[in-house]
Design an enzyme around this catalytic site. Sequence first.
Site, PDB file in Angstrom:
ATOM      1  N   LYS A   6       0.822  -1.194   0.000  1.00  0.00           N
ATOM      2  CA  LYS A   6       0.000   0.000   0.000  1.00  0.00           C
ATOM      3  C   LYS A   6       0.865   1.256   0.000  1.00  0.00           C
ATOM      4  CE  LYS A   6      -3.202  -2.212   3.256  1.00  0.00           C
ATOM      5  NZ  LYS A   6      -3.804  -2.057   4.601  1.00  0.00           N
ATOM      6  N   GLU A  62       7.381   2.212  -6.340  1.00  0.00           N
ATOM      7  CA  GLU A  62       7.585   1.691  -4.983  1.00  0.00           C
ATOM      8  C   GLU A  62       7.832   2.834  -4.002  1.00  0.00           C
ATOM      9  OE1 GLU A  62       7.118  -0.276  -2.724  1.00  0.00           O
ATOM     10  OE2 GLU A  62       8.507  -1.959  -2.846  1.00  0.00           O
ATOM     11  N   ASP A  63       7.495   2.605  -2.745  1.00  0.00           N
ATOM     12  CA  ASP A  63       7.753   3.644  -1.737  1.00  0.00           C
ATOM     13  C   ASP A  63       9.203   3.634  -1.274  1.00  0.00           C
ATOM     14  OD1 ASP A  63       7.452   1.196  -0.451  1.00  0.00           O
ATOM     15  OD2 ASP A  63       6.135   1.942   1.132  1.00  0.00           O
ATOM     16  N   ASP A  82      14.529  -1.418   0.430  1.00  0.00           N
ATOM     17  CA  ASP A  82      15.286  -1.665   1.649  1.00  0.00           C
ATOM     18  C   ASP A  82      16.273  -2.807   1.365  1.00  0.00           C
ATOM     19  OD1 ASP A  82      15.280  -1.087   4.648  1.00  0.00           O
ATOM     20  OD2 ASP A  82      14.766  -3.201   4.711  1.00  0.00           O
ATOM     21  N   LYS A 111      17.109   2.895   0.478  1.00  0.00           N
ATOM     22  CA  LYS A 111      18.052   2.666   1.598  1.00  0.00           C
ATOM     23  C   LYS A 111      19.141   1.723   1.099  1.00  0.00           C
ATOM     24  CE  LYS A 111      14.618   2.829   5.328  1.00  0.00           C
ATOM     25  NZ  LYS A 111      14.000   2.046   6.426  1.00  0.00           N
TER      26      LYS A 111
END
Length: 247
Positions: free
Chosen positions: A81, A142-143, A146, A175
């Site tokens: 989400k 994408e947010d 990672d 990140k």
Amino acid sequence: MQLLQRCPAPRVSRQAQRGVAARVSSSAPSATSSQHAVPGHPDIKKVLYSEEELKACCSRLGQEIGRDYAGKHLILVGVLKGSYMFCADVARAIHPPPPICELEFLKASSYGVGATETTGTVKIDGGFSMASVTGKHVLLCEDIIDSGLTLTKVTELIRTQGKPTSIKVVTLLDKRERRKVHFDADYVGFNIANEFVVGYGIDYSERFRFLPFIGVPTDEAVARIAAECAAFNASNGEAQAPVKGVH
Ligand code: IMP
Ligand code: MG
């Protein structure tokens, strides 16, 4: 209502819980890492990217994407989400708009044994049909990247099962130092250090998604929410259930 469902396991690294690190590169003034809350947002200790900075970021990405996809049949696929706000803003910023620009969303569910890590076992659902991308230029939205495990699997599944003409990734945050597998996004909003962030669609156990900025929650808020989730799950007999993370 969220509390009628299982409270999702919080995914916060140990370093993030100690409040380590900050943004890696940005034009904004550097934020402090004190525990002083942001006015009006007592659970947020600092704003990493303001609304204005996010808007400028989407505008820059939209120009790059518009230039690269000129004349092409593009399908933007938001990874739910967390990316829903970013996806909406970057879609509106694509300039010039490609002749055909479609929108789809998918949910990537990862399965693991702990509360802080994904394992790389990823399933695509959320009503996404692989046939919807066949023969089109896919841009996954994408947010945060990672470990890189989720997008490695998602791109592989789409490439092999969906057979798109091309597939690229735009991420708001990256990140890089957290990577477990090599994965490069094609378009990156901001590179950030290893710090747990929320807001602008990104949650911590379903909290904070609606903040208009990207911020860092206070240690107190993180601890309180983790305790709330543990209590909720225990009272529903699910404390020992395997972790299923939906991003
Ligand atoms: P990974 O790249 O497979 O490790 O998973 C990336 C996903 O983990 C992101 O799409 C987010 O859903 C989640 N995630 C990673 N870092 C954060 C964070 O700082 N805040 C909230 N969610 C995060
Ligand atoms: Mg995500």
